[in-house]
Enzyme design. Structure first.
Site, PDB file in Angstrom:
ATOM      1  N   TYR A  95       0.844  -1.200   0.000  1.00  0.00           N
ATOM      2  CA  TYR A  95       0.000   0.000   0.000  1.00  0.00           C
ATOM      3  C   TYR A  95       0.883   1.255   0.000  1.00  0.00           C
ATOM      4  O   TYR A  95       0.667   2.172  -0.803  1.00  0.00           O
ATOM      5  CB  TYR A  95      -0.923  -0.026   1.228  1.00  0.00           C
ATOM      6  CG  TYR A  95      -1.814   1.181   1.351  1.00  0.00           C
ATOM      7  CD1 TYR A  95      -2.986   1.285   0.600  1.00  0.00           C
ATOM      8  CD2 TYR A  95      -1.486   2.240   2.206  1.00  0.00           C
ATOM      9  CE1 TYR A  95      -3.803   2.408   0.704  1.00  0.00           C
ATOM     10  CE2 TYR A  95      -2.302   3.355   2.312  1.00  0.00           C
ATOM     11  CZ  TYR A  95      -3.453   3.437   1.568  1.00  0.00           C
ATOM     12  OH  TYR A  95      -4.262   4.544   1.663  1.00  0.00           O
ATOM     13  N   LYS A 111       1.181   4.081  -3.023  1.00  0.00           N
ATOM     14  CA  LYS A 111       0.848   5.501  -2.842  1.00  0.00           C
ATOM     15  C   LYS A 111       2.059   6.390  -3.146  1.00  0.00           C
ATOM     16  O   LYS A 111       1.905   7.512  -3.629  1.00  0.00           O
ATOM     17  CB  LYS A 111       0.326   5.742  -1.420  1.00  0.00           C
ATOM     18  CG  LYS A 111      -1.047   5.100  -1.174  1.00  0.00           C
ATOM     19  CD  LYS A 111      -2.111   5.676  -2.114  1.00  0.00           C
ATOM     20  CE  LYS A 111      -3.500   5.178  -1.801  1.00  0.00           C
ATOM     21  NZ  LYS A 111      -4.535   5.783  -2.658  1.00  0.00           N
TER      22      LYS A 111
END
Ligand code: NAP
Length: 270
Positions: free
Chosen positions: A165, A169
């Site tokens: 994750y 990002k």
């Protein structure tokens, strides 16, 4: 510029805004906020019934048009038809908000599977790039556009046990800078917002799952405002980046986190 003109630069009248991941959470709040600011909106996600509910809420509250569009952003074959659907129903895309995102909870980087890594990257990073390419082609024909990517503080500080994750990002935030430079000459501004911890379905485990209590306590104790953000607080910052008020801002990552990143070196209370 008089005060009325100045206030108008913060509005989105006569703009078409497409928001991915708008079936709930930050995306839903952003769709409502854009409509409140005067925009017509297209809301895109997989849960079509939830999108329809968002559209009904918008059209019952504001004079805006609101159109639901089914999209699984991790599937390449979905993206072209979804963009075409927005163009056919609302005529153009003035603003694209790349909000669709997901995480798969992991215990540690040692056990994060490569399948999970690919699933997260396909949605958060690859999906963002794929839909942005198509929307920017429409913006380029009018030599005007805004793209707002939703990143995360997870790309700015090292949080344990979120390797895929956080890296996805970071990809979104670096893509923001590259596209801002590439497309400046086309008058397309590309910015990102990096939310801290916000109360949505994505983070609900923090206060519903006893196993995550220590993590929740860490979040609150390391957020100087000592609270989670609300989706509407992120939506407000996205409206600013979607509006003419931010025309000279491009390639920027706006952190909206109750002070978490600013205070990440602050350890007096430990
Ligand atoms: P959420 O409540 O779980 O909402 C996620 C949204 O993304 C839903 O509308 C979901 O819709 C959509 N989505 C997920 N996978 C998708 C796919 N394959 N195709 C299309 N849409 C998809 O989470 P949220 O907190 O509002 O998160 C919104 C964004 O903010 C995400 O990018 C997230 O990473 C980011 N963010 C959140 C926080 C936080 O603390 N909440 C912090 C930093 C950044 P469907 O399930 O209907 O497809």
């Amino acid at each position: 510029m008089d005060a009325t003109d100045f206030a108008r630069t913060f509005r989105l009248d006569n703009r078409v805004v497409a928001i991915t991941g708008a079936s709930r959470g930050i995306g839903r709040a952003t769709a409502l906020a854009c409509a409140a600011a005067g925009a017509d909106v297209a809301v895109l996600a997989r849960d079509f019934a939830a999108l329809q509910a968002v559209c009904h809420e918008i059209e019952n509250t504001f004079p805006s048009r609101a159109v639901p569009v089914r999209l699984d952003i991790s599937r390449s074959e979905d993206i072209g038809p979804a963009v075409d659907s927005v163009l056919q129903t609302l005529g153009r895309i003035d603003v694209l908000v790349n909000n669709a995102g997901m995480n798969i909870r992991q215990q540690s980087s040692e056990t994060c599977s490569l399948d999970d890594w690919d699933t997260i990257f396909n949605t958060n990073a690859r999906g963002t790039f794929a839909i942005t390419q198509l929307a920017a082609r429409d913006m380029a024909t009018r030599q005007r556009g805004k793209i707002v990517n939703v990143g995360s503080v997870a790309a700015l500080i090292g949080l344990p046990a979120v390797p895929a994750y956080s890296a996805s990002k970071a990809a979104v935030q670096q893509l923001t800078r590259v596209l801002a430079v590439e497309w400046a000459a086309r008058n397309i501004q590309v910015n990102a917002i990096a939310p801290g911890f916000v109360a949505t379905e994505m983070t609900a485990g923090l206060w519903t799952d006893a196993a995550l209590k220590a993590r929740y306590d860490w979040v609150l104790s390391h957020t100087p405002q000592r609270r989670l953000g609300q989706p509407e607080e992120i939506a407000a910052a996205i409206v600013f980046l979607a509006s003419a008020a931010s025309n000279f801002i491009t390639g920027h990552v706006l952190v909206a986190d109750g002070g978490l990143v600013a205070g990440s070196e602050w350890r007096f209370d430990e």
